[in-house]
Design a protein around this motif. Structure first.
Motif, PDB file in Angstrom:
ATOM      1  N   GLY A 138      47.560  33.937  43.889  1.00  0.00           N
ATOM      2  CA  GLY A 138      47.661  35.374  44.121  1.00  0.00           C
ATOM      3  C   GLY A 138      48.246  36.115  42.941  1.00  0.00           C
ATOM      4  O   GLY A 138      48.521  37.315  43.019  1.00  0.00           O
ATOM      5  N   ARG A 139      48.388  35.420  41.800  1.00  0.00           N
ATOM      6  CA  ARG A 139      49.017  36.025  40.628  1.00  0.00           C
ATOM      7  C   ARG A 139      47.987  36.356  39.547  1.00  0.00           C
ATOM      8  O   ARG A 139      46.852  35.902  39.587  1.00  0.00           O
ATOM      9  N   GLY A 140      48.417  37.109  38.569  1.00  0.00           N
ATOM     10  CA  GLY A 140      47.636  37.303  37.354  1.00  0.00           C
ATOM     11  C   GLY A 140      46.933  38.634  37.234  1.00  0.00           C
ATOM     12  O   GLY A 140      46.378  38.940  36.161  1.00  0.00           O
ATOM     13  N   ILE A 141      46.894  39.449  38.273  1.00  0.00           N
ATOM     14  CA  ILE A 141      46.224  40.744  38.165  1.00  0.00           C
ATOM     15  C   ILE A 141      47.131  41.711  37.411  1.00  0.00           C
ATOM     16  O   ILE A 141      48.260  41.991  37.826  1.00  0.00           O
ATOM     17  N   ALA A 142      46.640  42.189  36.290  1.00  0.00           N
ATOM     18  CA  ALA A 142      47.434  43.094  35.456  1.00  0.00           C
ATOM     19  C   ALA A 142      47.409  44.506  36.034  1.00  0.00           C
ATOM     20  O   ALA A 142      46.417  44.910  36.655  1.00  0.00           O
ATOM     21  N   GLN A 154      28.415  42.769  32.147  1.00  0.00           N
ATOM     22  CA  GLN A 154      29.361  43.813  31.765  1.00  0.00           C
ATOM     23  C   GLN A 154      30.664  43.629  32.542  1.00  0.00           C
ATOM     24  O   GLN A 154      30.650  43.562  33.780  1.00  0.00           O
ATOM     25  N   VAL A 155      31.781  43.542  31.829  1.00  0.00           N
ATOM     26  CA  VAL A 155      33.086  43.490  32.475  1.00  0.00           C
ATOM     27  C   VAL A 155      33.468  44.903  32.887  1.00  0.00           C
ATOM     28  O   VAL A 155      33.503  45.806  32.057  1.00  0.00           O
ATOM     29  N   ILE A 156      33.727  45.105  34.175  1.00  0.00           N
ATOM     30  CA  ILE A 156      34.120  46.442  34.629  1.00  0.00           C
ATOM     31  C   ILE A 156      35.575  46.495  35.087  1.00  0.00           C
ATOM     32  O   ILE A 156      36.096  47.563  35.381  1.00  0.00           O
ATOM     33  N   ASP A 157      36.219  45.324  35.163  1.00  0.00           N
ATOM     34  CA  ASP A 157      37.649  45.286  35.455  1.00  0.00           C
ATOM     35  C   ASP A 157      38.250  44.137  34.655  1.00  0.00           C
ATOM     36  O   ASP A 157      38.100  42.968  35.012  1.00  0.00           O
ATOM     37  N   ARG A 158      38.920  44.480  33.565  1.00  0.00           N
ATOM     38  CA  ARG A 158      39.512  43.464  32.698  1.00  0.00           C
ATOM     39  C   ARG A 158      40.901  43.040  33.166  1.00  0.00           C
ATOM     40  O   ARG A 158      41.520  42.149  32.586  1.00  0.00           O
ATOM     41  N   ASN A 159      41.394  43.630  34.241  1.00  0.00           N
ATOM     42  CA  ASN A 159      42.739  43.327  34.708  1.00  0.00           C
ATOM     43  C   ASN A 159      42.802  42.107  35.621  1.00  0.00           C
ATOM     44  O   ASN A 159      43.877  41.728  36.063  1.00  0.00           O
ATOM     45  N   PHE A 160      41.635  41.500  35.909  1.00  0.00           N
ATOM     46  CA  PHE A 160      41.584  40.345  36.793  1.00  0.00           C
ATOM     47  C   PHE A 160      41.470  39.064  35.954  1.00  0.00           C
ATOM     48  O   PHE A 160      40.752  39.034  34.951  1.00  0.00           O
ATOM     49  N   PRO A 161      42.153  37.972  36.328  1.00  0.00           N
ATOM     50  CA  PRO A 161      42.162  36.753  35.497  1.00  0.00           C
ATOM     51  C   PRO A 161      40.785  36.184  35.158  1.00  0.00           C
ATOM     52  O   PRO A 161      40.614  35.604  34.081  1.00  0.00           O
ATOM     53  N   ALA A 162      39.793  36.350  36.041  1.00  0.00           N
ATOM     54  CA  ALA A 162      38.475  35.762  35.780  1.00  0.00           C
ATOM     55  C   ALA A 162      37.694  36.514  34.709  1.00  0.00           C
ATOM     56  O   ALA A 162      36.693  35.998  34.197  1.00  0.00           O
ATOM     57  N   THR A 163      38.112  37.730  34.379  1.00  0.00           N
ATOM     58  CA  THR A 163      37.400  38.491  33.348  1.00  0.00           C
ATOM     59  C   THR A 163      38.221  38.674  32.081  1.00  0.00           C
ATOM     60  O   THR A 163      37.684  39.119  31.063  1.00  0.00           O
ATOM     61  N   MET A 164      39.498  38.325  32.109  1.00  0.00           N
ATOM     62  CA  MET A 164      40.336  38.473  30.909  1.00  0.00           C
ATOM     63  C   MET A 164      39.778  37.712  29.695  1.00  0.00           C
ATOM     64  O   MET A 164      39.886  38.199  28.574  1.00  0.00           O
ATOM     65  N   PRO A 165      39.163  36.516  29.892  1.00  0.00           N
ATOM     66  CA  PRO A 165      38.653  35.791  28.714  1.00  0.00           C
ATOM     67  C   PRO A 165      37.278  36.265  28.244  1.00  0.00           C
ATOM     68  O   PRO A 165      36.782  35.766  27.227  1.00  0.00           O
ATOM     69  N   LEU A 166      36.627  37.178  28.953  1.00  0.00           N
ATOM     70  CA  LEU A 166      35.238  37.527  28.673  1.00  0.00           C
ATOM     71  C   LEU A 166      35.122  38.697  27.694  1.00  0.00           C
ATOM     72  O   LEU A 166      35.967  39.583  27.687  1.00  0.00           O
TER      73      LEU A 166
END
Length: 285
Positions: free
Chosen positions: A278-282, A172-184
Motif C-alpha cells: 500500500g506504499r509508494g504513491i507520491a 502514454q504515462v498519465i500518472d507518474r506518481n504510482f510505483p508501476a509507472t515511475m520507471p517508465l
C-alpha cells in the motif's frame, strides 16, 4: 499452437491407482488431504540471500493454451526480481495452491491465469484473502475474464471485450506518481496484444497508463470478428482499493520475450510493491 495442459500437477504426480498403492487410501477426501502437501511442495519457493524478505508474494501461473510459453521465461525473471528486491516468492502452476493458507502472502499475482481456472472453493478462499486486506496483481490474461464471476470482474475493475492482432504502439504515462509507472518513459514504444475493455465497474479506478490508438490499427483483427478500439482514452493499467484489499492490473504481457524486458519487469514490480504494501504513491505536485 500447443495444446493446453489437461492435467494438474497433482494428477501428473500421482495417478489415482498409484496414489492408492503408495498412500494406502482410496477415499477421495482422504487422498486430497494427503496429496495437498505434495502439491504445495511442488510449488517453487525463492528466498533472497541471508533469508531477509520484506514480504511474501504468490504467483499463480496456470498453463493454458495461449500463454504457456511465457511461464518459464517469466518464472526465471521473477526469481531474479525476488532476489533483487528482497521478497519471498512462491510460484505455483496449479490453482490448488489457493486451497492452502494465504495469510502469509502480501500479494497474489495472477500471471496470465484466467479466473475460470479457480473452482468455487478456491474463489471463496481468494475472496476471503482480499477481504482480509490482501493485495492482487492481474497480468494480461489474468484480467481477461469470461464474465462468469462478477466479483472478480469488479476486483479487476473492467470487463475484457476483445483485442486485435499483436502490433507495435505507443504507451502514454498519465500518472507518474504510482510505483508501476515511475520507471517508465512518458511515451513508451511497445509491442503487445492491445486489450479493449467495457466501461469501468468501479468509480475509483486510477488509470496510470494508456495506449495511443493513433499509433496502431485497432480494427486489424481476424476474419469474422470486429474490433474498433476505445477511442482517445484507452486504459492499459490501473489500480484501486477494493473491499478491504488492493488491486493493480496491467493488460501488458502477451509474449514470452516481454518478460525479459527490464522496463516491463520494473512496471510489474512497481504494481506488486504497491499491492503488497500500500506504499509508494507520491503526492501529486
Amino acid at each position: 499452437m500447443k495444446e493446453a495442459c489437461s492435467k494438474s500437477p497433482a494428477s501428473r504426480l500421482l495417478h489415482s491407482n498409484q496414489a492408492e498403492a503408495i498412500l494406502g487410501v482410496s477415499n477421495p477426501s482422504q487422498m486430497k488431504t494427503l496429496l495437498f502437501p505434495l502439491l504445495a511442495a511442488s510449488a517453487f519457493l525463492a528466498r533472497p540471500a541471508h533469508g531477509q524478505t520484506q514480504f511474501e508474494v504468490l504467483v499463480v501461473a496456470v498453463p493454458e493454451k495461449w500463454h504457456r510459453d511465457c511461464i518459464p521465461v517469466a518464472k526465471e525473471s521473477f526469481q531474479q526480481m525476488a532476489r533483487h528486491h528482497q521478497f519471498g516468492l512462491t510460484w505455483a502452476a496449479d490453482a490448488a495452491v489457493l486451497d492452502g493458507d494465504l495469510k502469509k502472502f502480501a500479494a497474489i499475482v495472477f500471471l496470465n491465469t484466467p479466473s475460470e481456472a479457480l473452482n468455487e472453493e478456491q474463489r471463496n478462499h481468494f475472496q476471503d484473502y482480499i477481504h482480509a486486506g490482501g493485495g492482487f496483481v492481474g497480468v494480461h490474461m489474468g484480467i481477461a475474464t469470461k464474465r462468469e464471476w462478477p466479483w472478480y470482474e469488479q476486483l479487476v475493475g473492467r470487463s475484457f471485450r476483445i483485442h486485435p492482432y499483436v502490433q507495435t504502439a505507443v504507451l502514454q504515462v498519465i500518472d507518474r506518481n504510482f510505483p508501476a509507472t515511475m520507471p517508465l518513459p512518458d511515451r513508451w514504444i511497445w509491442t503487445d496484444e492491445w486489450y479493449e475493455f467495457d466501461a469501468p465497474l468501479a468509480p475509483d479506478l486510477h488509470v496510470v497508463l494508456t495506449v495511443d490508438e493513433s499509433t496502431y490499427d485497432p480494427t486489424k483483427i481476424w476474419a469474422g470478428q470486429h474490433a474498433e478500439g476505445m477511442g482517445a482514452f484507452h486504459p492499459i493499467a490501473w489500480y484501486h482499493a477494493f473491499e478491504g484489499g488492493r488491486s493493480f492490473v496491467t493488460a501488458l504481457g502477451h509474449m514470452p520475450e516481454l518478460y525479459r524486458d527490464k522496463t516491463f519487469l520494473d512496471h510489474l514490480y512497481g504494481g506488486i510493491y504497491w499491492a503488497a504494501t500500500g506504499r509508494g504513491i507520491a503526492a501529486a505536485k
